[in-house]
Write a protein that holds these residues in place. Structure first.
Motif, PDB file in Angstrom:
ATOM      1  N   UNK A 157       9.722 -11.163  -3.355  1.00  0.00           N
ATOM      2  CA  UNK A 157       8.574 -11.677  -2.620  1.00  0.00           C
ATOM      3  C   UNK A 157       8.998 -12.607  -1.488  1.00  0.00           C
ATOM      4  N   UNK A 158       8.127 -12.727  -0.506  1.00  0.00           N
ATOM      5  CA  UNK A 158       8.400 -13.557   0.677  1.00  0.00           C
ATOM      6  C   UNK A 158       9.558 -13.018   1.493  1.00  0.00           C
ATOM      7  N   UNK A 159       9.784 -11.712   1.412  1.00  0.00           N
ATOM      8  CA  UNK A 159      10.830 -11.087   2.221  1.00  0.00           C
ATOM      9  C   UNK A 159      10.215 -10.665   3.547  1.00  0.00           C
ATOM     10  N   UNK A 160      10.792  -9.669   4.199  1.00  0.00           N
ATOM     11  CA  UNK A 160      10.284  -9.221   5.490  1.00  0.00           C
ATOM     12  C   UNK A 160       8.954  -8.477   5.367  1.00  0.00           C
ATOM     13  N   UNK A 161       8.576  -8.042   4.129  1.00  0.00           N
ATOM     14  CA  UNK A 161       7.332  -7.300   3.947  1.00  0.00           C
ATOM     15  C   UNK A 161       6.183  -8.275   3.673  1.00  0.00           C
ATOM     16  N   UNK A 162       5.857  -9.089   4.653  1.00  0.00           N
ATOM     17  CA  UNK A 162       4.842 -10.114   4.452  1.00  0.00           C
ATOM     18  C   UNK A 162       4.028 -10.305   5.728  1.00  0.00           C
ATOM     19  N   UNK A 163       2.709 -10.143   5.663  1.00  0.00           N
ATOM     20  CA  UNK A 163       1.930  -9.732   4.492  1.00  0.00           C
ATOM     21  C   UNK A 163       2.054  -8.236   4.216  1.00  0.00           C
ATOM     22  N   UNK A 164       1.713  -7.840   2.996  1.00  0.00           N
ATOM     23  CA  UNK A 164       1.641  -6.424   2.637  1.00  0.00           C
ATOM     24  C   UNK A 164       0.167  -6.038   2.558  1.00  0.00           C
ATOM     25  N   UNK A 165      -0.223  -5.062   3.366  1.00  0.00           N
ATOM     26  CA  UNK A 165      -1.600  -4.578   3.367  1.00  0.00           C
ATOM     27  C   UNK A 165      -1.639  -3.155   2.827  1.00  0.00           C
ATOM     28  N   UNK A 166      -2.445  -2.930   1.796  1.00  0.00           N
ATOM     29  CA  UNK A 166      -2.626  -1.604   1.201  1.00  0.00           C
ATOM     30  C   UNK A 166      -4.067  -1.181   1.440  1.00  0.00           C
ATOM     31  N   UNK A 167      -4.275   0.010   1.971  1.00  0.00           N
ATOM     32  CA  UNK A 167      -5.648   0.455   2.156  1.00  0.00           C
ATOM     33  C   UNK A 167      -5.800   1.919   1.738  1.00  0.00           C
ATOM     34  N   UNK A 168      -7.013   2.263   1.360  1.00  0.00           N
ATOM     35  CA  UNK A 168      -7.326   3.619   0.936  1.00  0.00           C
ATOM     36  C   UNK A 168      -8.639   3.623   0.184  1.00  0.00           C
ATOM     37  N   UNK A 169      -9.269   4.792   0.042  1.00  0.00           N
ATOM     38  CA  UNK A 169     -10.564   4.873  -0.648  1.00  0.00           C
ATOM     39  C   UNK A 169     -10.494   4.341  -2.073  1.00  0.00           C
ATOM     40  N   UNK A 170     -11.645   3.994  -2.606  1.00  0.00           N
ATOM     41  CA  UNK A 170     -11.710   3.459  -3.960  1.00  0.00           C
ATOM     42  C   UNK A 170     -11.253   4.493  -4.986  1.00  0.00           C
ATOM     43  N   UNK A 171     -10.680   3.999  -6.079  1.00  0.00           N
ATOM     44  CA  UNK A 171     -10.319   4.873  -7.190  1.00  0.00           C
ATOM     45  C   UNK A 171      -8.994   5.582  -7.060  1.00  0.00           C
ATOM     46  N   UNK A 172      -8.102   5.129  -6.151  1.00  0.00           N
ATOM     47  CA  UNK A 172      -6.822   5.815  -5.959  1.00  0.00           C
ATOM     48  C   UNK A 172      -5.630   5.033  -6.506  1.00  0.00           C
ATOM     49  N   UNK A 173      -5.869   3.890  -7.134  1.00  0.00           N
ATOM     50  CA  UNK A 173      -4.769   3.171  -7.774  1.00  0.00           C
ATOM     51  C   UNK A 173      -4.329   1.906  -7.075  1.00  0.00           C
ATOM     52  N   UNK A 174      -5.107   1.403  -6.126  1.00  0.00           N
ATOM     53  CA  UNK A 174      -4.717   0.166  -5.436  1.00  0.00           C
ATOM     54  C   UNK A 174      -4.667  -1.013  -6.407  1.00  0.00           C
ATOM     55  N   UNK A 175      -5.713  -1.120  -7.249  1.00  0.00           N
ATOM     56  CA  UNK A 175      -5.760  -2.234  -8.200  1.00  0.00           C
ATOM     57  C   UNK A 175      -4.631  -2.132  -9.217  1.00  0.00           C
ATOM     58  N   UNK A 176      -4.301  -0.917  -9.650  1.00  0.00           N
ATOM     59  CA  UNK A 176      -3.170  -0.726 -10.557  1.00  0.00           C
ATOM     60  C   UNK A 176      -1.901  -1.311  -9.947  1.00  0.00           C
ATOM     61  N   UNK A 177      -1.648  -0.989  -8.683  1.00  0.00           N
ATOM     62  CA  UNK A 177      -0.444  -1.489  -8.019  1.00  0.00           C
ATOM     63  C   UNK A 177      -0.485  -3.003  -7.840  1.00  0.00           C
ATOM     64  N   UNK A 178      -1.640  -3.546  -7.534  1.00  0.00           N
ATOM     65  CA  UNK A 178      -1.764  -5.004  -7.404  1.00  0.00           C
ATOM     66  C   UNK A 178      -1.439  -5.689  -8.728  1.00  0.00           C
ATOM     67  N   UNK A 179      -1.986  -5.115  -9.799  1.00  0.00           N
ATOM     68  CA  UNK A 179      -1.752  -5.698 -11.121  1.00  0.00           C
ATOM     69  C   UNK A 179      -0.282  -5.549 -11.528  1.00  0.00           C
ATOM     70  N   UNK A 180       0.288  -4.386 -11.247  1.00  0.00           N
ATOM     71  CA  UNK A 180       1.709  -4.161 -11.562  1.00  0.00           C
ATOM     72  C   UNK A 180       2.587  -5.121 -10.785  1.00  0.00           C
ATOM     73  N   UNK A 181       2.253  -5.358  -9.529  1.00  0.00           N
ATOM     74  CA  UNK A 181       3.022  -6.292  -8.699  1.00  0.00           C
ATOM     75  C   UNK A 181       2.922  -7.707  -9.255  1.00  0.00           C
ATOM     76  N   UNK A 182       1.726  -8.100  -9.658  1.00  0.00           N
ATOM     77  CA  UNK A 182       1.530  -9.423 -10.251  1.00  0.00           C
ATOM     78  C   UNK A 182       2.400  -9.595 -11.491  1.00  0.00           C
TER      79      UNK A 182
END
Length: 469
Positions: A157-182
């Motif tokens: 974290x806090x590397x060159x990928x900051x901020x990280x923005x993820x976008x896409x329609x609902x129901x495709x796994x964005x929240x899963x990835x957010x939770x996994x990252x946490x």
């Protein structure tokens, strides 16, 4: 101090945006909180009958607990009728699990290893932890880039990928990835202060602090600023919710700048590209886009099939290959649609004792498949199929007679037209020669029959399948 019952009621209310009322009542309503500690919460289901399903929703439960309590806690779920007498042993096993976590395992097999908590963890029969992790996220062409981006940020974290923005329609796994990252950041960097919150919760939190603000000292709102500007990692799901709320956007703009200049990691999700979010402050848009942007696309056939197999295994559903193919071909919308279909199949297996056959699978998703014909054609086919099923005619169904043998198919027609078309209740009434109130009553009659009678539910599913053929 809030009671456990009050906290659980708040959690149930928080679930309403994720689950239907029927599912909440069937699986979660009677759960009890038996213990809350700084690191964990213990829940007890009344019986073992729905235990597998509830454990499969552990990640959602943890998110709801976080929403209500403001703290991340690991949620452990047991069955009251089997495990409650072993509460002291459960505490020992949980303590061991928290101090010596084993990847992919949960200490649920306590009844076989009461004298050896360590063995209970290492010999658990559950092969995978029921949570949103990188390990159980199914990767394909449509999500490989965003998966790798999240993993890279979690590991550094806090590397060159900051901020990280993820976008896409609902129901495709964005929240899963957010939770996994946490979770991954928490595991690798336990000293870091992490805040994971939705855009709506950020707005509500700001409003709550403004209400508590001391007009002389401003101490209430100072606490809000300190909370968000002192964290090491800030994850905000559904950032589009703050659009159009000028005061919130102004505050978040300064929070973003403070964190970014302090080299703190920021991760954001949106349900669409930022340029398509109306009323989003341009300053925020430019700042969100100056880091790494990753979009997530709907899963292709191969990925859908892999997701179906993965989630079916987690629910202990033994699907045939032909069922997997059928589901992958028909459930094309998003991952939530797949989860909903599999949950429905699981519920029928668990609550009614049905065998998981190809026929059950097809019946279970009949209401999720679309029919590419005009609404009027659908209505005519409904009349034809229902008339054949009940041995009556369209003229009798639409007549004024109140005979029981005609009333039921009339109720069924009203229900099916409401389910399979967009006609209003008044329009349905015009088809059947009835007023709106009568149509509402007919629909409710059928809904109750479906809920209370599995054989009637099967009949309705068979009719829908025939209409859609």
């Amino acid at each position: 101090m809030q009671t456990y019952d009050f906290i659980w009621e708040s959690i149930l209310k928080n679930m309403k945006g994720t689950y239907s009322e029927v599912r909440i009542k069937a699986f979660f309503q009677d759960i009890k909180i038996v213990e809350i500690e700084p690191q964990y919460m213990i829940l007890m289901t009344p019986t073992t009958e729905t235990l597998d399903f509830v454990r499969g929703e552990q990640a959602v439960l943890e998110r709801c607990v976080n929403d209500v309590t403001g703290e991340f806690k690991v949620v452990y779920i047991y069955a009251y009728d089997r495990d409650m007498p072993n509460l002291d042993k459960i505490r020992e096993v949980i303590k061991n699990d928290l101090e010596n976590p084993e990847q992919g395992k949960m200490p649920y097999d306590i009844t076989d290893n009461l004298e050896n908590p360590k063995a209970a963890v290492t010999n658990s029969i559950l092969p995978q932890k029921k949570a949103y992790t990188f390990e159980n996220y199914v990767v394909g062409n449509s999500n490989l880039f965003v998966y790798n981006a999240c993993l890279a940020v979690a590991e550094n974290p806090s590397s060159m990928w900051n901020p990280l923005l993820i976008y896409g329609p609902t129901g495709l796994g964005k929240t899963h990835l957010m939770y996994a990252t946490t979770r991954k950041i928490s595991e690798l960097y336990p000293e870091k202060k992490i805040i994971y919150i939705t855009g709506e919760q950020f707005v509500n939190d700001m409003v709550d602090h403004l209400r508590k603000k001391d007009t002389k000292t401003g101490s209430g709102f100072a606490a809000f600023r300190e909370k968000y500007r002192s964290c090491d990692v800030l994850l905000i799901d559904d950032i589009q919710f703050i659009a159009g709320k000028n005061n919130v956007q102004e505050e978040f703009f300064h929070t973003f700048n403070t964190l970014y200049e302090s080299q703190k990691q920021i991760i954001i999700t949106s349900d669409r590209p930022l340029r398509e979010i109306k009323l989003l402050d341009e300053r925020l848009q430019y700042r969100f886009e100056m880091g790494l942007t990753a979009d997530i696309q709907p899963p292709d056939y191969e990925l859908r099939a892999a997701i179906i197999k993965n989630k079916a295994e987690a629910l202990h559903l033994d699907l045939s290959e032909s069922s997997v193919v059928y589901l992958a071909e028909h459930l094309t919308k998003n991952i939530r649609q797949i989860e909903g279909a599999l949950t429905k199949i699981y519920a029928k297996k668990c609550l009614y004792g049905y065998a998981v056959t190809d026929e059950l699978v097809m019946e279970s998703i009949a209401d999720l498949t679309t029919v590419n014909v005009s609404p009027k054609d659908i209505v005519e086919k409904i009349f034809t199929v229902v008339s054949n099923k009940y041995g009556t005619s369209k003229d009798e169904i639409c007549s004024k007679t109140k005979k029981r043998e005609v009333a039921e198919p009339r109720h069924v027609c009203a229900y099916l037209i409401s389910e399979l078309t967009d006609y209003s209740q008044r329009q349905i009434g015009a088809f059947l020669g009835r007023d709106r109130t009568t149509i509402i009553n007919s629909i409710e009659v059928i809904k109750k029959s479906i809920m209370n009678d599995p054989s009637f539910e099967k009949d309705i599913k068979d009719i829908i399948s025939e209409i859609k053929d």
